[in-house]
Design a protein around this motif. Sequence first.
Motif, PDB file in Angstrom:
ATOM      1  N   LEU A  66       0.831  -1.209   0.000  1.00  0.00           N
ATOM      2  CA  LEU A  66       0.000   0.000   0.000  1.00  0.00           C
ATOM      3  C   LEU A  66       0.864   1.258   0.000  1.00  0.00           C
ATOM      4  CD1 LEU A  66      -2.862  -0.951   2.517  1.00  0.00           C
ATOM      5  CD2 LEU A  66      -2.990  -0.814   0.026  1.00  0.00           C
ATOM      6  N   ARG A  76      -4.328   3.331   7.610  1.00  0.00           N
ATOM      7  CA  ARG A  76      -4.625   2.834   6.266  1.00  0.00           C
ATOM      8  C   ARG A  76      -6.046   2.292   6.196  1.00  0.00           C
ATOM      9  NH1 ARG A  76      -0.690   4.196   2.433  1.00  0.00           N
ATOM     10  NH2 ARG A  76      -2.512   3.551   1.224  1.00  0.00           N
ATOM     11  N   GLY A  77      -6.516   1.671   7.269  1.00  0.00           N
ATOM     12  CA  GLY A  77      -7.882   1.170   7.271  1.00  0.00           C
ATOM     13  C   GLY A  77      -8.902   2.286   7.202  1.00  0.00           C
ATOM     14  N   SER A 102      -6.720   2.036  -1.365  1.00  0.00           N
ATOM     15  CA  SER A 102      -6.699   0.578  -1.188  1.00  0.00           C
ATOM     16  C   SER A 102      -5.760  -0.101  -2.166  1.00  0.00           C
ATOM     17  CB  SER A 102      -8.120   0.025  -1.371  1.00  0.00           C
ATOM     18  OG  SER A 102      -9.025   0.697  -0.533  1.00  0.00           O
ATOM     19  N   THR A 138      -9.192   3.965   3.666  1.00  0.00           N
ATOM     20  CA  THR A 138      -9.921   3.274   2.598  1.00  0.00           C
ATOM     21  C   THR A 138     -11.335   3.819   2.470  1.00  0.00           C
ATOM     22  OG1 THR A 138     -10.774   1.525   4.056  1.00  0.00           O
ATOM     23  CG2 THR A 138      -8.630   1.137   2.985  1.00  0.00           C
ATOM     24  N   VAL A 172     -10.057  -4.677   1.218  1.00  0.00           N
ATOM     25  CA  VAL A 172      -8.815  -4.242   1.871  1.00  0.00           C
ATOM     26  C   VAL A 172      -9.099  -3.823   3.311  1.00  0.00           C
ATOM     27  CG1 VAL A 172      -6.956  -2.529   1.845  1.00  0.00           C
ATOM     28  CG2 VAL A 172      -7.730  -3.570  -0.294  1.00  0.00           C
ATOM     29  N   SER A 173     -10.188  -3.106   3.515  1.00  0.00           N
ATOM     30  CA  SER A 173     -10.582  -2.702   4.864  1.00  0.00           C
ATOM     31  C   SER A 173     -10.844  -3.921   5.746  1.00  0.00           C
ATOM     32  CB  SER A 173     -11.834  -1.826   4.799  1.00  0.00           C
ATOM     33  OG  SER A 173     -12.369  -1.583   6.078  1.00  0.00           O
ATOM     34  N   SER A 182     -13.828   2.763   3.785  1.00  0.00           N
ATOM     35  CA  SER A 182     -14.769   1.641   3.854  1.00  0.00           C
ATOM     36  C   SER A 182     -14.908   1.249   5.323  1.00  0.00           C
ATOM     37  CB  SER A 182     -14.260   0.461   3.023  1.00  0.00           C
ATOM     38  OG  SER A 182     -15.177  -0.615   3.075  1.00  0.00           O
ATOM     39  N   ALA A 233     -12.051  -1.435  -1.896  1.00  0.00           N
ATOM     40  CA  ALA A 233     -11.829  -0.841  -0.577  1.00  0.00           C
ATOM     41  C   ALA A 233     -12.445  -1.686   0.532  1.00  0.00           C
ATOM     42  CB  ALA A 233     -12.407   0.576  -0.547  1.00  0.00           C
ATOM     43  N   SER A 281     -16.056   5.144  -0.727  1.00  0.00           N
ATOM     44  CA  SER A 281     -14.855   4.336  -0.496  1.00  0.00           C
ATOM     45  C   SER A 281     -13.796   4.703  -1.526  1.00  0.00           C
ATOM     46  CB  SER A 281     -15.192   2.849  -0.574  1.00  0.00           C
ATOM     47  OG  SER A 281     -15.777   2.529  -1.829  1.00  0.00           O
TER      48      SER A 281
END
Length: 301
Positions: free
Chosen positions: A23, A90-91, A44, A94, A52-53, A96, A49, A39
């Motif tokens: 990422l 990072r989460g 992502s 996204t 990945v989330s 999402s 998204a 999203s």
Amino acid sequence: IREIYLKGLQFAFLPAFSLIVFLSMKAGINTLQFDSVSSNPEASGGFGANQVSSVIGWFILLILLVKVQRFKITPFNWLDWCMLAILFVRGLLTMSRGGMMSAAFALLGALVVYFYTDYLFRRRFIKMLPYIVMGLVFLSAVTWYANKVSNNYVFYRYQGRTTNEVLTGTVDENKNYLTGRDEIMEGDLAAFLEYPLLGVGYGMSTSYHLAYFGSAAAAHTEFARLLSENGSLGLLYMLILFIALPVRYLFKVRSNLSKYFMAALFLISMMTMFHGAMRLSLAGILYGAAFIIVVESKKDE
């Protein structure tokens, strides 16, 4: 045995390093742009998204589950917290919500089960309160940073506001916090009521959605899909898999540690199936792993 199980979880966490590197190379935080509450596939790495989330949420849950057991998910405590911060940012970026909220719900559920089943944990929990407060402050600071990077769009996203509301300042009467999943579930329920015995057939719910409300939307919720495509058999599957087996496990297994991990893995599996159906094999793997029995050694007891 507890130590073997926890070391196995350390190996399960290793892909998190690859994910972070990928990422960071594909979409560095300083290159991301946010102009919508939708999203963000760019954040992502070009993948979905939601998926990945979900994976990031699993890694976050893994760190916190192990931390509660006073164990390190990496060789160093400082690296644990660094990874938690990076994954959390990072989460959130996204945009999402499913994966992050699933992790939070699963952790809360696991702690409740552990608290009410394990006397020693209840005693230890009081001593843990200062660390819990510091952890919440830490995650609040990380959330603030992620929100700043997104120009407040993370905050708007979790509020359930639409892009139109953010840009115009008006209230959107047609906004939907479930982002259309309820409409798809409504179509699945209609299919089940029309074909209650065997459903519309495996893989045919998308075609039914097209006829029902004019959109060939794929099912986003595994439970509704089971009903629409498998009918009463799908209902039977759910009664066995999501009620009978978990209840039997909780009453049969005596290990409180097993119940703790079972609750966490089962809940995140269920939540992932709810917002992302079976698009990821992760949900099925975690469901199976939830029924592993962890034997506590005399030293742990």
